[in-house]
Design a protein around this motif. Structure first.
Motif, PDB file in Angstrom:
ATOM      1  N   GLU A 185     -56.867-115.417 100.518  1.00 36.84           N
ATOM      2  CA  GLU A 185     -57.754-114.449  99.869  1.00 36.84           C
ATOM      3  C   GLU A 185     -59.166-115.011  99.778  1.00 36.84           C
ATOM      4  N   GLY A 201     -57.782-108.747  94.373  1.00 33.74           N
ATOM      5  CA  GLY A 201     -58.544-108.004  95.369  1.00 33.74           C
ATOM      6  C   GLY A 201     -59.593-107.096  94.755  1.00 33.74           C
ATOM      7  N   ASP A 242     -55.632-100.173 102.025  1.00 27.11           N
ATOM      8  CA  ASP A 242     -56.819 -99.431 102.478  1.00 27.11           C
ATOM      9  C   ASP A 242     -57.208 -99.749 103.912  1.00 27.11           C
ATOM     10  N   LYS A 255     -61.790 -98.270  85.429  1.00 23.74           N
ATOM     11  CA  LYS A 255     -60.982 -97.675  84.360  1.00 23.74           C
ATOM     12  C   LYS A 255     -61.273 -98.295  82.993  1.00 23.74           C
ATOM     13  N   GLY A 287     -59.197-115.309 106.418  1.00 22.67           N
ATOM     14  CA  GLY A 287     -58.210-115.491 107.481  1.00 22.67           C
ATOM     15  C   GLY A 287     -58.418-114.545 108.648  1.00 22.67           C
ATOM     16  N   ALA A 314     -54.164 -97.768  94.996  1.00 22.56           N
ATOM     17  CA  ALA A 314     -53.554 -99.069  94.752  1.00 22.56           C
ATOM     18  C   ALA A 314     -52.028 -98.955  94.795  1.00 22.56           C
ATOM     19  N   GLY A 327     -51.912-104.485  97.939  1.00 18.74           N
ATOM     20  CA  GLY A 327     -51.107-104.481  99.166  1.00 18.74           C
ATOM     21  C   GLY A 327     -50.579-105.865  99.467  1.00 18.74           C
TER      22      GLY A 327
HETATM   23  C1  LIG Z   1     -64.226 -97.225  92.158  1.00 17.20           C
HETATM   24  C2  LIG Z   1     -62.795 -97.134  92.595  1.00 17.20           C
HETATM   25  C3  LIG Z   1     -61.812 -96.833  91.684  1.00 17.20           C
HETATM   26  C4  LIG Z   1     -60.491 -96.767  92.074  1.00 17.20           C
HETATM   27  N1  LIG Z   1     -59.545 -96.427  91.153  1.00 17.20           N
HETATM   28  C5  LIG Z   1     -58.258 -96.336  91.524  1.00 17.20           C
HETATM   29  C6  LIG Z   1     -57.262 -95.983  90.571  1.00 17.20           C
HETATM   30  O1  LIG Z   1     -57.569 -95.718  89.411  1.00 17.20           O
HETATM   31  N2  LIG Z   1     -55.978 -95.949  90.982  1.00 17.20           N
HETATM   32  C7  LIG Z   1     -55.615 -96.245  92.269  1.00 17.20           C
HETATM   33  O2  LIG Z   1     -54.426 -96.201  92.584  1.00 17.20           O
HETATM   34  N3  LIG Z   1     -56.538 -96.568  93.189  1.00 17.20           N
HETATM   35  C8  LIG Z   1     -57.846 -96.618  92.851  1.00 17.20           C
HETATM   36  N4  LIG Z   1     -58.787 -96.958  93.772  1.00 17.20           N
HETATM   37  C9  LIG Z   1     -58.353 -97.326  95.137  1.00 17.20           C
HETATM   38  C10 LIG Z   1     -57.889 -98.780  95.151  1.00 17.20           C
HETATM   39  O3  LIG Z   1     -58.914 -99.619  94.668  1.00 17.20           O
HETATM   40  C11 LIG Z   1     -57.506 -99.212  96.548  1.00 17.20           C
HETATM   41  O4  LIG Z   1     -56.657 -98.255  97.120  1.00 17.20           O
HETATM   42  C12 LIG Z   1     -56.812-100.569  96.520  1.00 17.20           C
HETATM   43  O5  LIG Z   1     -57.706-101.555  96.076  1.00 17.20           O
HETATM   44  C13 LIG Z   1     -56.274-100.947  97.894  1.00 17.20           C
HETATM   45  O6  LIG Z   1     -55.641-102.183  97.818  1.00 17.20           O
HETATM   46  P1  LIG Z   1     -55.629-103.169  99.062  1.00 17.20           P
HETATM   47  O7  LIG Z   1     -54.657-104.253  98.720  1.00 17.20           O
HETATM   48  O8  LIG Z   1     -55.453-102.427 100.308  1.00 17.20           O
HETATM   49  O9  LIG Z   1     -57.100-103.767  99.158  1.00 17.20           O
HETATM   50  P2  LIG Z   1     -58.106-104.464  98.155  1.00 17.20           P
HETATM   51  O10 LIG Z   1     -57.790-104.215  96.731  1.00 17.20           O
HETATM   52  O11 LIG Z   1     -59.432-104.037  98.676  1.00 17.20           O
HETATM   53  O12 LIG Z   1     -57.891-106.002  98.449  1.00 17.20           O
HETATM   54  C14 LIG Z   1     -58.137-106.538  99.718  1.00 17.20           C
HETATM   55  C15 LIG Z   1     -58.492-107.995  99.580  1.00 17.20           C
HETATM   56  O13 LIG Z   1     -58.516-108.586 100.856  1.00 17.20           O
HETATM   57  C16 LIG Z   1     -59.509-109.587 100.869  1.00 17.20           C
HETATM   58  N5  LIG Z   1     -59.889-109.857 102.254  1.00 17.20           N
HETATM   59  C17 LIG Z   1     -60.498-109.026 103.129  1.00 17.20           C
HETATM   60  N6  LIG Z   1     -60.611-109.622 104.328  1.00 17.20           N
HETATM   61  C18 LIG Z   1     -60.072-110.864 104.205  1.00 17.20           C
HETATM   62  C19 LIG Z   1     -59.891-111.937 105.090  1.00 17.20           C
HETATM   63  N7  LIG Z   1     -60.272-111.851 106.365  1.00 17.20           N
HETATM   64  N8  LIG Z   1     -59.310-113.064 104.620  1.00 17.20           N
HETATM   65  C20 LIG Z   1     -58.917-113.150 103.323  1.00 17.20           C
HETATM   66  N9  LIG Z   1     -59.052-112.153 102.433  1.00 17.20           N
HETATM   67  C21 LIG Z   1     -59.616-111.014 102.873  1.00 17.20           C
HETATM   68  C22 LIG Z   1     -60.641-108.987 100.065  1.00 17.20           C
HETATM   69  O14 LIG Z   1     -61.439-110.038  99.530  1.00 17.20           O
HETATM   70  C23 LIG Z   1     -59.876-108.238  98.994  1.00 17.20           C
HETATM   71  O15 LIG Z   1     -59.767-109.038  97.836  1.00 17.20           O
HETATM   72  C24 LIG Z   1     -60.129 -97.011  93.416  1.00 17.20           C
HETATM   73  C25 LIG Z   1     -61.116 -97.304  94.363  1.00 17.20           C
HETATM   74  C26 LIG Z   1     -62.436 -97.351  93.960  1.00 17.20           C
HETATM   75  C27 LIG Z   1     -63.496 -97.644  94.977  1.00 17.20           C
END
Ligand SMILES: Cc1cc2nc3c(=O)[nH]c(=O)nc-3n(C[C@H](O)[C@H](O)[C@H](O)COP(=O)(O)OP(=O)(O)OC[C@H]3O[C@@H](n4cnc5c(N)ncnc54)[C@H](O)[C@@H]3O)c2cc1C
Length: 490
Positions: free
Chosen positions: A59, A65, A338, A76, A144, A346, A40
């Motif tokens: 981050e 992430g 998320d 995977k 942050g 993702a 995201g």
């Molecule tokens: C086991 C598993 C397998 C998955 N497999 C798939 C798949 O095959 N395909 C798919 O599409 N989706 C999959 N997903 C879902 C996918 O992982 C999530 O939907 C995706 O990671 C969401 O992305 P995001 O950017 O919202 O958050 P994230 O990837 O969770 O990244 C958020 C980041 O924000 C950082 N953060 C949080 N708070 C702060 C703060 N205050 N300051 C600075 N940094 C901060 C965290 O450290 C983190 O690195 C899977 C999920 C799981 C649990």
């Protein structure tokens, strides 16, 4: 400690004045601050940089992430190894037998498997970090939070505070595994999915609590890697959120491969017992195992972000309220992924992040359309879905017709020894427009793409079936399903 304030050189209007969808007056040179470097966040950063903004990404644990470091990429990669083990199962059927007297069997060397998983995840994180830097994006390691609308404060690992002024802020902080108070992970025997890759040997008897996508994927993979697996499912069948026929196929495959599936069984508590674990079910039954994986969903990382102080509304479950262009309830503050609870994928997080930047920086933008999202369950076989569900059609909610073609009839499937799986297509009555589909097959994640393309381009079943497919191929069944849905003129 007084925060250090950084102010980029280009002066810009403080908040976008255009709030209608697709309209905004903030342009190149805008100060964009993104909290969270998952899909995201980092995809948004790339778009913002492309549109000429001054971009800072904050981050905590590593670029990429959770998606890259603990969730998508590691799971995977592990599943890719499990897939090789699954293939060896049917070697005999294909005429491959042990050479000489020795028994041809394989086992997973967990130290190597996990080392590979972690190496790939770190390498992917490094690649994304390097790409962001090449695009001129400033990356700050730290945590942050919003000080107020238009200002983010970062706590760095060195104990400093950095204050960033922002015309546009994107919150993309993701989610973390849900922890039940009666089943606290200890990182050794009771584990969340983020702790699995520390194991150095295959768990002897793994109890997986939760039979949603995450639970089912890990249960299938560990079974293929040689663990005895007990899958505790609170519902009638595994994968309750998926197409019922697809879930039936997977449950059948799981059982055939020797997995113990406990349906309608809810875990009350999980406790460490010596060298193992004990899971107590709500009906009093006790299940023993060597390890337990808790796969009971995620909770959004939205505490301590300064949301209430800045007026950003959240839902009862703690997700940030967003509209279809990723706006929160505060002008200039967007959210993606998320932490919004829109759809935990993702691909959706990345699209929400891009949409946020297109909107905030005044580029052309189409609101998020969940009807076009393809999703995949990485079991063996895989389940891929897109568009409307069969339930929506059979219930009359969407006027349409359906066709299901078992793969066992497909010539390529016969050659490949694929006996399970099917292709389903749903089309509109009358116009023949493709509305949705389900593929259960090895690599269903690749096979779903023509159906997704058909939906996003409003193609009809005739249009997909008139295109050539390779003979023999699994995709031939997609064209055939299209032909079966043809409605004769008149
Ligand atoms: C086991 C598993 C397998 C998955 N497999 C798939 C798949 O095959 N395909 C798919 O599409 N989706 C999959 N997903 C879902 C996918 O992982 C999530 O939907 C995706 O990671 C969401 O992305 P995001 O950017 O919202 O958050 P994230 O990837 O969770 O990244 C958020 C980041 O924000 C950082 N953060 C949080 N708070 C702060 C703060 N205050 N300051 C600075 N940094 C901060 C965290 O450290 C983190 O690195 C899977 C999920 C799981 C649990």
């Amino acid at each position: 400690m007084a925060p250090v304030t950084t102010t980029p050189s280009t002066p810009v209007e403080k908040y976008p004045s255009g709030s209608a969808v697709g309209q905004s007056s903030t342009r190149a040179g805008s100060r964009v601050v993104i909290i969270g470097g998952g899909p995201g966040g980092y995809e948004a950063a790339l778009v913002a940089a492309q549109l000429g903004a001054d971009v800072t990404l904050v981050e905590t644990k590593g670029v990429g992430g959770s998606a890259v470091l603990t969730d998508v990429v590691p799971s995977k990669t592990l599943i890719a190894t499990a897939e090789w083990m699954t293939l060896t199962e049917s070697a005999g059927d294909r005429g491959i037998r042990p050479r000489g007297e020795s028994e041809a069997s394989y086992e997973a060397d967990f130290a190597t498997v996990d080392a590979r998983v972690l190496r790939l995840a770190k390498a992917q994180s490094r690649d994304i970090h390097a790409r962001l830097e090449r695009e001129g994006i400033r990356i700050i390691a730290g945590t942050g939070h919003l000080e107020e609308p238009g200002a983010v404060v970062v706590d760095t690992p060195e104990g400093q505070q950095v204050r960033l002024e922002a015309d546009v802020t994107l919150l993309a902080t993701g989610a973390r595994p849900r922890v039940l108070p009666t089943a606290e992970p200890d990182g050794e025997r009771i584990l969340t999915w983020t702790q699995l890759y520390e194991l150095t040997e295959v768990p002897r008897r793994l109890i997986v609590v939760g039979s949603g996508v995450t639970g089912a994927e890990f249960a299938g993979a560990y079974r293929a890697l040689g663990a005895e697996v007990v899958l505790v499912s609170s519902r009638d069948r595994v994968l309750p959120g998926e197409d019922a026929d697809a879930a039936d196929v997977i449950e059948g495959v799981f059982k055939r491969r020797g997995m113990h599936v406990l349906a309608r069984s809810r875990a009350e508590s999980v406790r460490r017992r010596g060298d193992g674990v004990q899971v107590e079910l709500t009906d009093g039954r006790i299940v023993h195992g060597s390890h337990c994986l808790m796969a009971v969903g995620g909770v959004p990382n939205t505490e301590d972000l300064g949301l209430a102080e800045s007026g950003v509304a959240i839902t009862e479950r703690g997700h940030i309220h967003v509209d279809r262009v990723s706006r929160t309830t505060v002008r200039g503050i967007y959210a993606a992924g998320d932490c919004t609870g829109v759809l935990p994928l993702a691909s959706v997080a990345a699209m929400q992040g891009r949409i946020a930047m297109w909107h905030a920086l005044g580029d052309a933008v189409a609101p998020l359309d969940l009807g076009q999202v393809s999703a995949n369950v990485f079991t063996a076989p895989e389940i891929a879905t897109v568009g409307v569900s069969e339930k929506q059609i059979t219930s009359g909610e969407v006027p349409g017709k359906t066709v299901t073609l078992p793969l066992a009839r497909n010539p390529r499937a016969k050659m490949l020894g694929i006996r399970e799986g099917f292709i389903k297509i749903f089309a509109h009555h009358g116009s023949g427009a493709v509305l949705g589909g389900v593929v259960v097959a090895p690599r269903a994640s690749e096979l779903i793409f023509p159906i997704t393309l058909a939906i996003s381009n409003r193609l009809t079943v005739d249009e997909i079936s008139n295109a050539f497919t390779v003979y023999p191929s699994l995709s031939g069944s997609i064209a055939e399903a299209g032909r079966m849905l043809h409605e004769a003129n008149g």
